[in-house]
Design a protein around this motif. Structure first.
Motif, PDB file in Angstrom:
ATOM      1  N   LEU A 132      36.626 -21.582   5.384  1.00  0.00           N
ATOM      2  CA  LEU A 132      35.347 -21.015   5.836  1.00  0.00           C
ATOM      3  C   LEU A 132      34.345 -22.071   6.296  1.00  0.00           C
ATOM      4  N   GLU A 133      34.531 -23.301   5.861  1.00  0.00           N
ATOM      5  CA  GLU A 133      33.604 -24.355   6.297  1.00  0.00           C
ATOM      6  C   GLU A 133      34.087 -25.085   7.551  1.00  0.00           C
ATOM      7  N   SER A 134      35.326 -24.799   7.964  1.00  0.00           N
ATOM      8  CA  SER A 134      35.843 -25.513   9.145  1.00  0.00           C
ATOM      9  C   SER A 134      35.979 -24.607  10.365  1.00  0.00           C
ATOM     10  N   LYS A 135      35.985 -23.297  10.148  1.00  0.00           N
ATOM     11  CA  LYS A 135      36.157 -22.369  11.277  1.00  0.00           C
ATOM     12  C   LYS A 135      34.879 -21.576  11.547  1.00  0.00           C
ATOM     13  N   GLY A 136      34.863 -20.914  12.710  1.00  0.00           N
ATOM     14  CA  GLY A 136      33.768 -19.993  12.989  1.00  0.00           C
ATOM     15  C   GLY A 136      33.929 -18.755  12.127  1.00  0.00           C
ATOM     16  N   VAL A 137      32.820 -18.197  11.689  1.00  0.00           N
ATOM     17  CA  VAL A 137      32.859 -17.007  10.838  1.00  0.00           C
ATOM     18  C   VAL A 137      32.019 -15.906  11.492  1.00  0.00           C
ATOM     19  N   VAL A 138      32.644 -14.748  11.730  1.00  0.00           N
ATOM     20  CA  VAL A 138      31.923 -13.594  12.266  1.00  0.00           C
ATOM     21  C   VAL A 138      31.690 -12.614  11.117  1.00  0.00           C
ATOM     22  N   GLY A 139      30.439 -12.194  10.935  1.00  0.00           N
ATOM     23  CA  GLY A 139      30.144 -11.237   9.872  1.00  0.00           C
ATOM     24  C   GLY A 139      28.887 -10.465  10.201  1.00  0.00           C
ATOM     25  N   HIS A 140      28.544  -9.499   9.352  1.00  0.00           N
ATOM     26  CA  HIS A 140      27.353  -8.672   9.577  1.00  0.00           C
ATOM     27  C   HIS A 140      26.369  -8.923   8.435  1.00  0.00           C
ATOM     28  N   ASN A 141      25.137  -9.289   8.782  1.00  0.00           N
ATOM     29  CA  ASN A 141      24.144  -9.699   7.785  1.00  0.00           C
ATOM     30  C   ASN A 141      24.722 -10.832   6.932  1.00  0.00           C
ATOM     31  N   LEU A 142      25.143 -11.883   7.612  1.00  0.00           N
ATOM     32  CA  LEU A 142      25.865 -12.990   6.961  1.00  0.00           C
ATOM     33  C   LEU A 142      25.030 -13.760   5.941  1.00  0.00           C
ATOM     34  N   LYS A 143      23.713 -13.704   6.064  1.00  0.00           N
ATOM     35  CA  LYS A 143      22.868 -14.411   5.089  1.00  0.00           C
ATOM     36  C   LYS A 143      23.224 -13.960   3.664  1.00  0.00           C
ATOM     37  N   PHE A 144      23.465 -12.653   3.520  1.00  0.00           N
ATOM     38  CA  PHE A 144      23.841 -12.061   2.233  1.00  0.00           C
ATOM     39  C   PHE A 144      25.144 -12.692   1.720  1.00  0.00           C
ATOM     40  N   ASP A 145      26.186 -12.703   2.566  1.00  0.00           N
ATOM     41  CA  ASP A 145      27.494 -13.237   2.156  1.00  0.00           C
ATOM     42  C   ASP A 145      27.412 -14.742   1.881  1.00  0.00           C
ATOM     43  N   ILE A 146      26.679 -15.460   2.746  1.00  0.00           N
ATOM     44  CA  ILE A 146      26.575 -16.917   2.581  1.00  0.00           C
ATOM     45  C   ILE A 146      25.907 -17.260   1.245  1.00  0.00           C
ATOM     46  N   LYS A 147      24.859 -16.524   0.885  1.00  0.00           N
ATOM     47  CA  LYS A 147      24.170 -16.800  -0.384  1.00  0.00           C
ATOM     48  C   LYS A 147      25.124 -16.614  -1.571  1.00  0.00           C
ATOM     49  N   PHE A 148      25.913 -15.529  -1.537  1.00  0.00           N
ATOM     50  CA  PHE A 148      26.857 -15.288  -2.622  1.00  0.00           C
ATOM     51  C   PHE A 148      27.997 -16.314  -2.641  1.00  0.00           C
TER      52      PHE A 148
END
Length: 571
Positions: free
Chosen positions: A63-79
């Motif tokens: 997850l730190e080396s590739k592009g990540v597509v998500g919805h409301n990613l701030k939520f997922d990134i914090k967790f």
């Protein structure tokens, strides 16, 4: 083994499901990630992190080396950050993309709403708040988790292509542009900003809990005493608008102005000319004490271990301006800023762009007189006062400069002479007559003819089309229906772009330096660092702000102040 399926992918689709104690009050530090769903064009894998917590180290690499597509990613990134120390930075957030493309403020941007709008598929979200902490998850829960990845697969290319179809004056560059083939410069800045904002929220703003508690007690008892005294003395509730208006106009015989709806106004601005009267003075004081008390209560209820963790809405307005809530850290008065100080061994660095809205306006409109004044290093408020009043720049008084401030900020956005009178009174405590307002209005547009031409052009275009598409200097696209929006949005939006670019540059340039942004207020950036790193952090912050400014402002020099301070109030 499963991760081998993602080796050739430039980007992957990501979602998480979390086991929380309360969906109303999510705790990013205590609540746990249950599932991590990852997919590419063909496959979706679901990882149960309760069963395989040690798998997080493999996920981190991916997850730190590739592009990540998500919805409301701030939520997922914090967790991901609090649970596993995973911090994806090359991201494409489909919620942010949808907001950037939106032409209607009432449009919804949940994954369900965006998917339905773009594909006609109805996403069933009944499992979203189900019990994700159960030992054995149901088949329905697993299917639900997989469907969110499928939705991302469907909507991502549509959103990206629509963003790419918007012609922007700046060409997108960098890793986000390359990974997702995203050409829209404003969108690239917003995507790069997502992880930075997640970090700001996780870091929290340092606050002196003891001073906050003492202040709350003091203001609370002051307020109670003032309230009781007022009611006893005058027999009227100071917070009943109807009763207060009646009392002021009938009992005290004050001449109150009318509101737009035709009723009498008892607002502080309407009472300013009667402030010498003891009753009015007490009323204004009790109101201001109540505001301070409410703010102190709000701050106290969100304080944890010497820090206040606010939530930011990344796109809180069509212009890209952010909104802060629970608690709002963007409306802290100067008086309350003294509560915000770092613990021993830490420093606060506070930076803000100077006269940035006017600089942006001069660049955007191309007004030569204003551009020249900025290029010569003049204070624009003093400069405007000298031109409008016809007196030497050096002889402009403090009061005249304050008056010119109201004129500058009011008239670049096209307000009428009557509105200028109210704006000067309400915002700058300056009284000007209708005759003066008309004279200043006329003179301003003579002096800054570029603004007059721009306003005339916008009015003409709006009368023909009823709606206009306007852009920030970076290329953020907005649809406007009213004249005030048409002249305000491009300036305010460029300010948002500028601040977000500076934040992104700071995140990149600081590397592992012990310094982190803890709050953002429109044109102000607040950083906390260790004392020994404060000078270095100050330099990196200055560099970031200058770099962002030079990209957007080509004719007007960008200026800002950066200071290392004891408390936020010291700036």
């Amino acid at each position: 083994e499963s991760l081998k399926d993602f080796e050739k992918d430039k980007y992957i689709f990501l979602d998480t499901e979390v086991a929380v104690k309360s969906f109303k009050d999510i705790d990013f530090f205590q609540d746990k990630v249950r599932l991590v769903q990852i997919g590419n064009r063909e496959k979706t894998y679901i990882y149960d992190m309760f069963r395989i917590p040690e798998f997080s180290k493999h996920l981190k690499k991916l997850l730190e080396s590739k592009g990540v597509v998500g919805h409301n990613l701030k939520f997922d990134i914090k967790f991901l950050k609090t649970n596993f120390d995973i911090f994806p930075q090359i991201v494409f957030d489909t919620m942010i993309a949808s907001q950037l493309l939106s032409e209607n403020e009432r449009e919804k941007h949940s994954l369900q709403a965006v998917t339905y709008r773009l594909t006609d598929d109805e996403l069933d979200k009944t499992q979203q708040s189900s019990a994700w902490g159960l030992r054995n998850l149901s088949k329905e829960q697993i299917d639900y988790a997989a469907k969110d990845v499928q939705a991302l697969r469907d909507i991502f290319p549509i959103l990206r292509d629509r963003l790419n179809n918007i012609k922007t004056p700046h060409k997108a560059t960098g890793i986000i542009h390359e990974t997702f083939s995203l050409d829209n410069a404003a969108a690239v800045v917003e995507m790069a900003f997502v992880p930075q904002l997640a970090l700001i929220e996780l870091t929290g703003m340092p606050v002196d809990e003891k001073v906050l508690k003492d202040q709350l007690q003091k203001v609370s008892s002051d307020y109670q005493r003032m309230y009781i005294d007022f009611v006893r003395k005058y027999g009227v509730d100071p917070f009943s608008p109807h009763k207060i208006t009646y009392w002021l106009s009938t009992k005290l015989g004050l001449k109150l102005p009318k509101t737009q709806k035709g009723s009498l106004s008892s607002q502080d601005s309407a009472l300013r000319k009667y402030i010498d009267r003891e009753e009015v003075k007490q009323l204004v004081e009790i109101r201001s004490t109540k505001k301070i008390l409410d703010k102190l209560k709000e701050l106290s209820s969100h304080t944890k271990n010497g820090r206040i963790y606010s939530e930011f809405k990344q796109i809180g307005a069509p212009t890209g301006r952010m909104a802060s809530s629970r608690p709002n850290l963007q409306n802290i008065t100067r008086e309350l800023r003294k509560l915000f100080k770092t613990p021993e061994g830490r420093s606060l660095i506070v930076a803000d762009y100077s006269q940035i809205e006017l600089r942006i306006a001069a660049e955007y409109v191309g007004d030569n007189t204003m551009i020249k004044a900025f290029s010569e290093g003049k204070d624009l408020h003093k400069f405007t006062a000298s031109l409008i009043l016809g007196k030497p720049y050096e002889d402009v008084t403090k009061e005249e400069r304050q008056m010119a401030k109201a004129i500058n900020f009011g008239l670049i956005y096209g307000i009428s002479p009557k509105s200028l009178m109210e704006y000067a009174r309400n915002n700058y405590s300056i009284d000007i007559s209708m005759k003066e307002a008309q004279k200043f209005h006329e003179r301003f547009f003579e002096v800054y003819s570029g603004f007059k031409n721009w306003h005339d052009r916008v009015k003409q275009d709006l009368s023909k089309k009823h709606s206009l598409v306007v852009y920030s200097l970076l290329g953020r696209r907005m649809v406007v229906h009213r004249f005030t929006e048409a002249v305000n949005f491009p300036i305010q939006a460029t300010g948002s772009d500028l601040l977000k670019m500076a934040v992104v540059f700071f995140g990149k340039l600081k590397n592992d330096l012990d310094a982190q942004i803890v709050n953002l207020v429109h044109d102000e950036i607040i950083v906390e660092s260790s004392e020994e790193n404060s000078q270095k952090a100050k330099e990196i912050l200055s560099q970031s702000m200058l770099k962002a400014g030079k990209i957007l402002l080509r004719k007007v020099p960008v200026e800002f102040e950066v200071e290392i301070v004891g408390t936020w109030a010291d700036k």
